[in-house]
Design a protein around this motif. Structure first.
Motif, PDB file in Angstrom:
ATOM      1  N   ARG A  76      45.147  41.062  27.480  1.00 54.98           N
ATOM      2  CA  ARG A  76      45.881  41.707  26.508  1.00 54.98           C
ATOM      3  C   ARG A  76      46.815  42.507  26.875  1.00 54.98           C
ATOM      4  NH1 ARG A  76      45.301  40.220  21.315  1.00 54.98           N
ATOM      5  NH2 ARG A  76      43.629  39.089  20.638  1.00 54.98           N
ATOM      6  N   SER A  77      46.336  43.510  27.918  1.00 48.21           N
ATOM      7  CA  SER A  77      47.162  44.627  28.283  1.00 48.21           C
ATOM      8  C   SER A  77      46.602  45.309  29.614  1.00 48.21           C
ATOM      9  CB  SER A  77      47.502  45.723  27.209  1.00 48.21           C
ATOM     10  OG  SER A  77      46.143  46.569  27.099  1.00 48.21           O
ATOM     11  N   THR A  78      47.194  46.410  30.059  1.00 47.82           N
ATOM     12  CA  THR A  78      46.550  46.983  31.203  1.00 47.82           C
ATOM     13  C   THR A  78      45.561  47.554  31.084  1.00 47.82           C
ATOM     14  OG1 THR A  78      48.283  48.963  30.795  1.00 47.82           O
ATOM     15  CG2 THR A  78      49.065  47.566  32.753  1.00 47.82           C
ATOM     16  N   ASN A  79      45.278  48.124  29.729  1.00 44.01           N
ATOM     17  CA  ASN A  79      43.933  48.633  29.419  1.00 44.01           C
ATOM     18  C   ASN A  79      42.742  47.466  29.470  1.00 44.01           C
ATOM     19  OD1 ASN A  79      45.027  51.087  28.366  1.00 44.01           O
ATOM     20  ND2 ASN A  79      45.387  50.140  26.397  1.00 44.01           N
ATOM     21  N   LYS A  80      43.067  46.453  29.601  1.00 43.96           N
ATOM     22  CA  LYS A  80      41.827  45.447  29.808  1.00 43.96           C
ATOM     23  C   LYS A  80      41.859  45.108  31.347  1.00 43.96           C
ATOM     24  CE  LYS A  80      41.268  45.225  25.503  1.00 43.96           C
ATOM     25  NZ  LYS A  80      40.041  45.397  24.909  1.00 43.96           N
ATOM     26  N   ILE A  81      42.442  45.743  32.239  1.00 48.17           N
ATOM     27  CA  ILE A  81      42.131  45.679  33.576  1.00 48.17           C
ATOM     28  C   ILE A  81      40.901  46.151  33.951  1.00 48.17           C
ATOM     29  CG2 ILE A  81      42.834  46.258  36.072  1.00 48.17           C
ATOM     30  CD1 ILE A  81      44.626  44.215  34.584  1.00 48.17           C
ATOM     31  N   ASN A  82      39.929  45.422  34.636  1.00 54.31           N
ATOM     32  CA  ASN A  82      38.536  45.820  34.891  1.00 54.31           C
ATOM     33  C   ASN A  82      38.322  45.394  36.192  1.00 54.31           C
ATOM     34  OD1 ASN A  82      37.687  43.165  34.977  1.00 54.31           O
ATOM     35  ND2 ASN A  82      37.656  43.327  32.491  1.00 54.31           N
ATOM     36  N   LYS A  83      37.065  45.504  36.689  1.00 51.84           N
ATOM     37  CA  LYS A  83      36.639  45.318  38.049  1.00 51.84           C
ATOM     38  C   LYS A  83      36.706  43.665  38.416  1.00 51.84           C
ATOM     39  CE  LYS A  83      33.288  48.947  39.142  1.00 51.84           C
ATOM     40  NZ  LYS A  83      31.986  49.286  39.647  1.00 51.84           N
ATOM     41  N   LYS A  84      36.358  43.109  37.518  1.00 52.75           N
ATOM     42  CA  LYS A  84      36.380  41.527  37.693  1.00 52.75           C
ATOM     43  C   LYS A  84      38.006  41.046  37.802  1.00 52.75           C
ATOM     44  CE  LYS A  84      32.282  40.391  35.196  1.00 52.75           C
ATOM     45  NZ  LYS A  84      31.822  39.669  34.221  1.00 52.75           N
ATOM     46  N   ASN A  85      39.054  41.573  37.184  1.00 54.84           N
ATOM     47  CA  ASN A  85      40.509  41.094  37.244  1.00 54.84           C
ATOM     48  C   ASN A  85      41.467  41.987  37.795  1.00 54.84           C
ATOM     49  OD1 ASN A  85      40.953  43.088  35.256  1.00 54.84           O
ATOM     50  ND2 ASN A  85      40.747  41.518  33.445  1.00 54.84           N
ATOM     51  N   LYS A  86      40.890  43.100  38.373  1.00 55.80           N
ATOM     52  CA  LYS A  86      41.649  44.334  38.904  1.00 55.80           C
ATOM     53  C   LYS A  86      42.835  43.604  40.216  1.00 55.80           C
ATOM     54  CE  LYS A  86      38.708  45.794  42.512  1.00 55.80           C
ATOM     55  NZ  LYS A  86      38.146  47.087  42.987  1.00 55.80           N
ATOM     56  N   ASN A  87      42.411  42.594  40.720  1.00 48.12           N
ATOM     57  CA  ASN A  87      43.302  42.027  41.798  1.00 48.12           C
ATOM     58  C   ASN A  87      44.548  41.309  41.351  1.00 48.12           C
ATOM     59  OD1 ASN A  87      41.754  43.028  43.802  1.00 48.12           O
ATOM     60  ND2 ASN A  87      40.477  41.150  43.664  1.00 48.12           N
ATOM     61  N   ILE A  88      44.554  40.955  40.001  1.00 51.33           N
ATOM     62  CA  ILE A  88      45.726  40.307  39.468  1.00 51.33           C
ATOM     63  C   ILE A  88      47.052  41.346  39.369  1.00 51.33           C
ATOM     64  CG2 ILE A  88      45.584  41.354  37.005  1.00 51.33           C
ATOM     65  CD1 ILE A  88      46.648  37.756  38.204  1.00 51.33           C
ATOM     66  N   ILE A  89      46.994  42.507  39.312  1.00 51.04           N
ATOM     67  CA  ILE A  89      48.222  43.417  39.333  1.00 51.04           C
ATOM     68  C   ILE A  89      48.806  43.458  40.885  1.00 51.04           C
ATOM     69  CG2 ILE A  89      48.873  45.803  39.383  1.00 51.04           C
ATOM     70  CD1 ILE A  89      48.222  44.828  36.574  1.00 51.04           C
ATOM     71  N   GLY A  90      47.860  43.453  41.825  1.00 50.21           N
ATOM     72  CA  GLY A  90      48.379  43.542  43.218  1.00 50.21           C
ATOM     73  C   GLY A  90      49.126  41.931  43.427  1.00 50.21           C
ATOM     74  N   ASN A  91      48.518  41.020  42.773  1.00 51.42           N
ATOM     75  CA  ASN A  91      49.170  39.709  43.083  1.00 51.42           C
ATOM     76  C   ASN A  91      50.364  39.661  42.379  1.00 51.42           C
ATOM     77  OD1 ASN A  91      49.046  37.023  43.922  1.00 51.42           O
ATOM     78  ND2 ASN A  91      48.304  36.319  42.042  1.00 51.42           N
ATOM     79  N   MET A  92      50.363  40.055  41.055  1.00 52.88           N
ATOM     80  CA  MET A  92      51.807  40.005  40.272  1.00 52.88           C
ATOM     81  C   MET A  92      52.834  40.846  40.958  1.00 52.88           C
ATOM     82  SD  MET A  92      50.207  40.777  36.628  1.00 52.88           S
ATOM     83  CE  MET A  92      51.532  40.775  35.753  1.00 52.88           C
ATOM     84  N   ILE A  93      52.359  42.085  41.697  1.00 51.71           N
ATOM     85  CA  ILE A  93      53.409  42.765  42.614  1.00 51.71           C
ATOM     86  C   ILE A  93      54.020  41.689  43.747  1.00 51.71           C
ATOM     87  CG2 ILE A  93      53.755  44.783  43.845  1.00 51.71           C
ATOM     88  CD1 ILE A  93      52.138  46.311  41.836  1.00 51.71           C
ATOM     89  N   TYR A  94      52.838  41.252  44.497  1.00 53.73           N
ATOM     90  CA  TYR A  94      53.218  40.346  45.571  1.00 53.73           C
ATOM     91  C   TYR A  94      54.160  39.443  44.918  1.00 53.73           C
ATOM     92  CZ  TYR A  94      52.586  36.973  48.928  1.00 53.73           C
ATOM     93  OH  TYR A  94      52.742  35.857  50.031  1.00 53.73           O
ATOM     94  N   ILE A  95      53.981  38.735  44.150  1.00 57.65           N
ATOM     95  CA  ILE A  95      54.952  37.629  43.364  1.00 57.65           C
ATOM     96  C   ILE A  95      56.166  38.370  43.296  1.00 57.65           C
ATOM     97  CG2 ILE A  95      55.217  36.092  41.880  1.00 57.65           C
ATOM     98  CD1 ILE A  95      53.117  35.334  43.933  1.00 57.65           C
ATOM     99  N   ALA A  96      56.303  39.400  42.580  1.00 60.13           N
ATOM    100  CA  ALA A  96      57.691  40.127  42.323  1.00 60.13           C
ATOM    101  C   ALA A  96      58.272  40.423  43.633  1.00 60.13           C
ATOM    102  CB  ALA A  96      57.361  41.457  41.580  1.00 60.13           C
TER     103      ALA A  96
END
Length: 114
Positions: free
Chosen positions: A49-69
């Motif tokens: 839903r939002s950055t507030n829902k980033i946790n240990k299990k899904n934290k790598n998604i932000i790095g991947n999103m920046i990599y794709i950008a």
């Protein structure tokens, strides 16, 4: 988490959209209401839903999103001129769709934040 929104429909290709990039984790597509000459949204395919829902299990998604950008910026040759990456969180942060998404903005000199 069981919810549907326009982004989920774009990921599933139920709504036509100009998809720039898609893999198992991330989808990137042109914003239908661009705020700059280049305005691409990058979203996780998983429902977050939002950055507030980033946790240990899904934290790598932000790095991947920046990599794709960065990958998109290089592919479309605006990486040298510059670009802005923005993530809004919840109503007061400017988030209008309850699905984590990153704005990739470029194509002009972008104004300073107040």
């Amino acid at each position: 988490m069981n919810y549907e929104n326009i982004f989920i429909k774009i990921i599933k290709r139920e709504i036509p959209s100009e998809i720039i990039y898609q893999d198992k984790q991330v989808t990137a597509f042109k914003d239908i209401n661009p705020q700059s000459p280049i305005h691409i949204l990058i979203i996780p395919n998983k429902k977050i839903r939002s950055t507030n829902k980033i946790n240990k299990k899904n934290k790598n998604i932000i790095g991947n999103m920046i990599y794709i950008a960065v990958k998109i910026a290089k592919k479309f040759h605006f990486h040298k001129d510059g670009y802005r990456i923005v993530i809004n969180c919840n109503k007061n942060g400017g988030q209008t769709i309850p699905h984590l998404h990153m704005h990739l903005l470029a194509g002009k000199i972008l104004g300073k934040f107040n």
